[in-house]
Write a protein that holds these residues in place. Structure first.
Motif, short mmCIF file in Angstrom:
data_model
loop_
_atom_site.label_atom_id
_atom_site.label_comp_id
_atom_site.label_asym_id
_atom_site.label_seq_id
_atom_site.Cartn_x
_atom_site.Cartn_y
_atom_site.Cartn_z
N GLU A 168 0.83 -1.21 0.00
CA GLU A 168 0.00 0.00 0.00
C GLU A 168 0.87 1.25 0.00
OE1 GLU A 168 -3.29 2.22 2.91
OE2 GLU A 168 -2.57 0.19 3.38
N ARG A 169 1.90 1.27 0.82
CA ARG A 169 2.77 2.45 0.89
C ARG A 169 3.61 2.60 -0.38
NH1 ARG A 169 6.29 1.31 5.10
NH2 ARG A 169 5.35 -0.73 5.45
N GLU A 171 2.73 1.68 -3.42
CA GLU A 171 1.86 2.18 -4.49
C GLU A 171 1.70 3.69 -4.40
OE1 GLU A 171 -2.68 1.49 -6.23
OE2 GLU A 171 -1.95 0.31 -4.53
N GLN A 172 1.57 4.18 -3.17
CA GLN A 172 1.44 5.62 -2.98
C GLN A 172 2.75 6.33 -3.34
OE1 GLN A 172 0.12 6.69 0.95
NE2 GLN A 172 0.55 8.86 0.68
#
Length: 473
Positions: A168-169, A171-172
């Motif tokens: 998730e991190r 991708e950001q």
């Protein structure tokens, strides 16, 4: 011991041993001074906080109190008050948020370098799990040089403890990829590309191997140029400047590997292929264009099959997200399945789906980098050394082989450093003065969970890791 191997006579070794003893005493004194300095600076921060307590404008009052104290201490430390204020903040953070690290440092279990790594990596760890991170980080640092190996292990530990998944991190963060130019002096600029780590590593690897191909072609280019000059009798025909400036001749090329990498990088971006290729012939493109970047990735079987999204390990660098690891594995026609010990994480066996250089693949998977204490050179750029020399009857077997970079391969053979290999790939190095350094085959950092304080060998905790897969990208 002959006087020709390394440090000379036994008297030289005795003198070195005395220097080492003095150095140990100096290290103890320096460590005590550093710890005291940090505690003094932290106390200065607490004093500023106490002076501001109860003030109507507390934030501003604390800032003013801190500035005043920093200005006072600046004269003692021969530094600016701004520098002292920053150091006070760092000291307060260390003393208040990492008490176990301070105790370990004071006791001599870890060094200032370890403390910096723990504090740097720990800043990304949420407060509720920081204590757990700190305890595991200290155990990981004990007996290790505070280099990239330790930092990578702590980064993976922090990733495991973070409440948000690495995928998730990542991708950001990947949404911010970009290319920018930073102007420099003398008509030069830095071209900066912010890319996913695995892409950046692949780019550097490809440039490095292309540069080495060019450098390795120099002797033939020089020979061809020399032959051409002799045939015509024209000593001016082999001018180095013209050979380097254009055409396919690389005679007289004296560029460093960094310069060649930069030139090939520019060629690839501007022309799509290296404009200067000493391997090109009349049959088509040279070999430089055929070179592809390689990286080594270790990913757990559960992540590979999509049952979890834990980060994979880009060997020698940093974590990468699960999606990228699965894509790399899927794009390869062959990959290695690693069977690891469930407690120590030592690589026990390597299944290759294609029977190609199985022993080298196993050693690369086991060692991952140079096995000299503290060295981080990736295994793919190292040489495989017989721990017990083949010329002395040492077998060519994984129990007698290990990766050493060129520098430390030479150290092993031409100085009084000695090494023996024990079961599981454990290397025990002995320095010329008799100091012993243990170099374990590093377990893959990819893990289902971390067994903190549960599984120990010789009093040192080890990582519990899963069976892993390594795609040779």
């Amino acid at each position: 011991m002959s006087s020709s191997s390394g440090f000379g006579s036994d008297g030289d070794v005795a003198a070195l041993a005395a220097l080492v003893a003095d150095a140990e005493g100096a290290v103890d004194v320096v460590r005590a001074g550093q710890v005291r300095e940090v505690r003094v600076l932290a106390a200065a921060g607490r004093l500023a906080r106490e002076q501001a307590a109860g003030a109507s404008e507390r934030v501003q009052s604390h800032e003013m109190a801190l500035r005043g104290i920093a200005a006072e201490l600046a004269g003692v430390f021969a530094a600016t008050d701004r520098t002292l204020q920053r150091r006070i903040d760092e000291a307060q953070d260390l003393v208040e948020n990492y008490p176990a690290t301070m105790d370990a440092w004071e006791a001599g279990r870890v060094t200032r370098g370890h403390v910096r790594v723990i504090q740097d990596v720990g800043c990304s760890v949420p407060a509720p799990v920081r204590g757990e991170f700190e305890r595991a980080a200290i155990e990981r640092c004990v007996g290790e040089t505070p280099n990239r190996r330790v930092r990578d292990a702590l980064v993976h530990l922090a990733e495991r403890l973070h409440p948000r998944s690495f995928s998730e991190r990542h991708e950001q963060a990947a949404a911010g990829r970009c290319v920018r130019v930073q102007a420099g002096p003398d008509g030069m600029s830095d071209l900066i590309a912010t890319l996913p780590t695995v892409i950046a590593e692949g780019v550097v690897d490809r440039l490095t191997r292309q540069a080495r191909e060019i450098i390795n072609a120099r002797p033939q280019a020089d020979a061809d140029q020399s032959d051409g000059g002799a045939a015509t009798g024209d000593t001016e025909a082999a001018a180095p400047d013209s050979a380097v400036a254009g055409g396919s001749s690389f005679g007289g090329d004296t560029r460093s590997i960094d310069q060649v990498r930069a030139d090939v990088f520019a060629d690839l971006l501007l022309a799509g292929t290296p404009a200067l290729d000493p391997t090109v012939d009349d049959d088509g493109n040279g070999t430089l264009g055929a070179i592809r970047g390689k990286v080594q990735v270790v990913v757990s079987a559960l992540t590979l099959t999509g049952q979890d999204d834990g980060p994979a390990d880009l060997v020698g660098r940093s974590p990468i997200d699960a999606a990228t690891a699965r894509e790399l594995a899927g794009d390869n026609t062959a990959w290695d399945r690693l069977l690891t010990h469930p407690v120590t994480g030592t690589v026990l066996e390597c299944d290759a789906y294609q029977p190609t250089a199985a022993m080298r693949r196993l050693l690369r998977a086991r060692d991952r980098h140079c096995r000299f204490p503290g060295c981080r050179q990736p295994a793919i750029r190292c040489e495989i050394d017989h721990t017990h020399a083949a010329s002395d009857g040492g077998p060519t077997h994984v129990c007698n082989l290990a990766h050493l970079c060129k520098r430390h391969h030479d150290v092993k053979h031409h100085t009084r450093w000695r090494v023996k290999q024990l079961a599981g790939g454990l290397l025990v190095w002995t320095s010329p003065t008799g100091r012993v350094y243990r170099e374990d085959a590093p377990p893959p950092l990819v893990a289902f969970a971390i067994d903190i304080g549960q599984s120990r060998r010789d009093g040192i905790p080890r990582w519990g890791v899963s069976p892993s897969a390594t795609p040779p990208f």
